[in-house]
Design an enzyme around this catalytic site. Sequence first.
Site, PDB file in Angstrom:
ATOM      1  N   TYR A  14       3.713  -3.061   3.413  1.00 59.37           N
ATOM      2  CA  TYR A  14       4.149  -2.568   2.108  1.00 59.37           C
ATOM      3  C   TYR A  14       3.401  -3.286   0.991  1.00 59.37           C
ATOM      4  O   TYR A  14       2.920  -2.671   0.032  1.00 59.37           O
ATOM      5  CB  TYR A  14       5.664  -2.753   1.919  1.00 59.37           C
ATOM      6  CG  TYR A  14       6.078  -2.497   0.497  1.00 59.37           C
ATOM      7  CD1 TYR A  14       6.182  -1.204   0.011  1.00 59.37           C
ATOM      8  CD2 TYR A  14       6.284  -3.563  -0.392  1.00 59.37           C
ATOM      9  CE1 TYR A  14       6.516  -0.967  -1.320  1.00 59.37           C
ATOM     10  CE2 TYR A  14       6.615  -3.337  -1.712  1.00 59.37           C
ATOM     11  CZ  TYR A  14       6.727  -2.040  -2.173  1.00 59.37           C
ATOM     12  OH  TYR A  14       7.025  -1.805  -3.496  1.00 59.37           O
ATOM     13  N   SER A  47       9.783  -7.689 -12.213  1.00 59.62           N
ATOM     14  CA  SER A  47       9.671  -6.253 -11.962  1.00 59.62           C
ATOM     15  C   SER A  47      11.009  -5.552 -12.142  1.00 59.62           C
ATOM     16  O   SER A  47      12.053  -6.076 -11.753  1.00 59.62           O
ATOM     17  CB  SER A  47       9.163  -6.016 -10.529  1.00 59.62           C
ATOM     18  OG  SER A  47       9.246  -4.650 -10.182  1.00 59.62           O
ATOM     19  N   TYR A  83       9.676   0.798 -16.116  1.00 59.69           N
ATOM     20  CA  TYR A  83       9.333   2.209 -15.991  1.00 59.69           C
ATOM     21  C   TYR A  83      10.302   2.961 -16.908  1.00 59.69           C
ATOM     22  O   TYR A  83      11.459   2.551 -17.042  1.00 59.69           O
ATOM     23  CB  TYR A  83       9.503   2.717 -14.557  1.00 59.69           C
ATOM     24  CG  TYR A  83       8.563   2.091 -13.560  1.00 59.69           C
ATOM     25  CD1 TYR A  83       7.248   2.544 -13.429  1.00 59.69           C
ATOM     26  CD2 TYR A  83       8.987   1.060 -12.728  1.00 59.69           C
ATOM     27  CE1 TYR A  83       6.384   1.975 -12.506  1.00 59.69           C
ATOM     28  CE2 TYR A  83       8.137   0.491 -11.800  1.00 59.69           C
ATOM     29  CZ  TYR A  83       6.837   0.950 -11.694  1.00 59.69           C
ATOM     30  OH  TYR A  83       5.988   0.389 -10.782  1.00 59.69           O
ATOM     31  N   THR A 102       4.903   0.118 -17.600  1.00 57.48           N
ATOM     32  CA  THR A 102       3.929   0.667 -16.659  1.00 57.48           C
ATOM     33  C   THR A 102       3.758   2.157 -16.885  1.00 57.48           C
ATOM     34  O   THR A 102       4.733   2.912 -16.862  1.00 57.48           O
ATOM     35  CB  THR A 102       4.374   0.400 -15.215  1.00 57.48           C
ATOM     36  OG1 THR A 102       4.395  -1.017 -14.989  1.00 57.48           O
ATOM     37  CG2 THR A 102       3.433   1.041 -14.216  1.00 57.48           C
ATOM     38  N   LYS A 115       0.875  -1.243 -19.616  1.00 50.92           N
ATOM     39  CA  LYS A 115       0.298  -1.659 -18.333  1.00 50.92           C
ATOM     40  C   LYS A 115      -0.196  -0.443 -17.549  1.00 50.92           C
ATOM     41  O   LYS A 115       0.557   0.505 -17.333  1.00 50.92           O
ATOM     42  CB  LYS A 115       1.335  -2.419 -17.521  1.00 50.92           C
ATOM     43  CG  LYS A 115       0.815  -2.938 -16.189  1.00 50.92           C
ATOM     44  CD  LYS A 115       1.870  -3.735 -15.451  1.00 50.92           C
ATOM     45  CE  LYS A 115       1.342  -4.305 -14.144  1.00 50.92           C
ATOM     46  NZ  LYS A 115       1.000  -3.261 -13.159  1.00 50.92           N
ATOM     47  N   HIS A 174      -2.682  -0.663 -10.554  1.00 52.77           N
ATOM     48  CA  HIS A 174      -1.526  -0.838  -9.674  1.00 52.77           C
ATOM     49  C   HIS A 174      -1.952  -1.432  -8.323  1.00 52.77           C
ATOM     50  O   HIS A 174      -1.373  -1.133  -7.283  1.00 52.77           O
ATOM     51  CB  HIS A 174      -0.824   0.510  -9.444  1.00 52.77           C
ATOM     52  CG  HIS A 174       0.669   0.445  -9.541  1.00 52.77           C
ATOM     53  ND1 HIS A 174       1.358   0.763 -10.688  1.00 52.77           N
ATOM     54  CD2 HIS A 174       1.619   0.102  -8.630  1.00 52.77           C
ATOM     55  CE1 HIS A 174       2.665   0.638 -10.470  1.00 52.77           C
ATOM     56  NE2 HIS A 174       2.837   0.227  -9.235  1.00 52.77           N
ATOM     57  N   ASP A 220      -5.612  -7.482 -14.173  1.00 50.47           N
ATOM     58  CA  ASP A 220      -5.275  -7.797 -12.781  1.00 50.47           C
ATOM     59  C   ASP A 220      -6.115  -6.929 -11.852  1.00 50.47           C
ATOM     60  O   ASP A 220      -6.762  -5.981 -12.270  1.00 50.47           O
ATOM     61  CB  ASP A 220      -3.773  -7.631 -12.500  1.00 50.47           C
ATOM     62  CG  ASP A 220      -3.312  -6.168 -12.403  1.00 50.47           C
ATOM     63  OD1 ASP A 220      -4.022  -5.326 -11.834  1.00 50.47           O
ATOM     64  OD2 ASP A 220      -2.203  -5.867 -12.893  1.00 50.47           O
ATOM     65  N   GLY A 268      -7.406  -7.672  -7.525  1.00 46.40           N
ATOM     66  CA  GLY A 268      -8.334  -8.306  -6.595  1.00 46.40           C
ATOM     67  C   GLY A 268      -8.572  -9.782  -6.816  1.00 46.40           C
ATOM     68  O   GLY A 268      -9.476 -10.356  -6.200  1.00 46.40           O
ATOM     69  N   ARG A 323      -0.429  -9.875  -5.204  1.00 46.06           N
ATOM     70  CA  ARG A 323      -0.229 -10.074  -3.770  1.00 46.06           C
ATOM     71  C   ARG A 323      -0.226 -11.551  -3.361  1.00 46.06           C
ATOM     72  O   ARG A 323       0.580 -11.933  -2.489  1.00 46.06           O
ATOM     73  CB  ARG A 323      -1.290  -9.299  -2.983  1.00 46.06           C
ATOM     74  CG  ARG A 323      -1.105  -7.775  -3.031  1.00 46.06           C
ATOM     75  CD  ARG A 323      -2.177  -7.065  -2.214  1.00 46.06           C
ATOM     76  NE  ARG A 323      -1.973  -5.622  -2.153  1.00 46.06           N
ATOM     77  CZ  ARG A 323      -2.548  -4.743  -2.984  1.00 46.06           C
ATOM     78  NH1 ARG A 323      -3.353  -5.187  -3.955  1.00 46.06           N
ATOM     79  NH2 ARG A 323      -2.316  -3.450  -2.860  1.00 46.06           N
TER      80      ARG A 323
END
Length: 461
Positions: free
Chosen positions: A37, A122, A160, A186, A302, A326, A374, A376, A398
């Site tokens: 996920y 979040s 959201y 977002t 965002k 995202h 953001d 990577g 992540r």
Amino acid sequence: PRAMAASVGEVDLDALVNLDDFERAARAVMDKQDFDYFAGAAESETTMRANAAAFSDVTLWPRCLVDVSDVDISASFPELGLPRLAAPLIAAPVAMQKMAHPGGEPAAARACAARRVGYCASQQATTRVETIAEALETTRRRHPSEEDIFPPPPMWFQLYVFEDRSMTKILIERAEKAGVAAFAVTVDAPVLGRRERDVRNKFAMRAGMKLENVRGVSSEKTSEKASERAFVSSNANNAVDANYTCSRAAHGPTVVRRRATVSAPLNAQKEIAARVGGRDASLTWSFLEWIKSVTDKPIILKGVTRRDDAAKAVKMGVDALWVSNHGGRQLDGAPATLDALPEVIAGAKEASATRRNDDVSAKKKRKHVPVIFDGGVRRGADVLKALALGADLVAFGRPLVWGLACGGEEGVGRVIEVLLDELKTAAALCGVQKLDDRNALLADVAQRRGDPPPGQKWSRL
């Protein structure tokens, strides 16, 4: 029963040297569905890979014989409610952090606060915003500001927008009472991207785990109805099973009949799409006027990657732009965020110049609209590259989850410490004494592939 992710001490944190080590260790201790996920992205995951690969196209040029005995990597964004950070770093909003570790969002927030980097909670958290705020307050009491030049920063809250605006207003009011400093809205997820790892795994939240900030805000009926619409709109071309039955008449052509069932994979996608139940897929630019009427907190947009969108957002008065795709989890084939960064910066500058010329109110005049980045980020050098290319603040997503899975609050803390140490080292080796976002030296260390080397003039002999 599915195994819960690692608790503190189950992974030897001292053996983890970099963020890739944390990811490998997290994979080893997490349930496959949960790991996928967080690790997965949309469709072929091309954009997710492009995000990380884009950093390889940027070269950092070291500068020699510079006094780097006292490199200052701190940052300040008072206009966004962050008066002082240890570095221009913030944890991006990541959903359902308790899937990675029982400590979840409070553990991650405490780790960020203790190391004076930002934390953006979040809306899809598995912990109420009030509880996350309490965790931050505990850290503040442990580190009073009068004793420290870096008091633990307040958090941001990611939103959201619901079809029912009263639901969004309730969340905004709750977050404001909890002490959030800004709202990151977002706008790149009006429908859910097709995340095929989740479909294959038939993703489902662990029993007893809830999206606590949404829970109780909407009626079950409204949420169910909106979820159906979200599913249909995001999978309109795939809503029916592609399997067929064939029969041959005694004297005639083969008759092909489509089965009137929905396939198991698409049922799984329907369950996944239910998580976006109630979001407003018809959202347009006019919502900015509405949201500014219900909160005085800074509004960060965002999910911006286009120059024209950036310009329009600035003209409409947003307080900051967040360059994000995202994490590659929405539109596969979208540009790497490092490639989108200069476009967004250019659009923001163009619009800011127009506003300075047009506005008569001195209060509305701004020389600079901050840009958050953001996508990577796995190294401190990646952070430096993004900053050198014009970003003001860099977010990581992540890696926070991998830190949680490896060791809860301590694991997240170690992830942050690795990033801070790598960032400071890279800055020193590039001769950058201070990570000021407008520092000319910082802007003169990065070279994108195809561009001339910074600070050098080439002549033909």
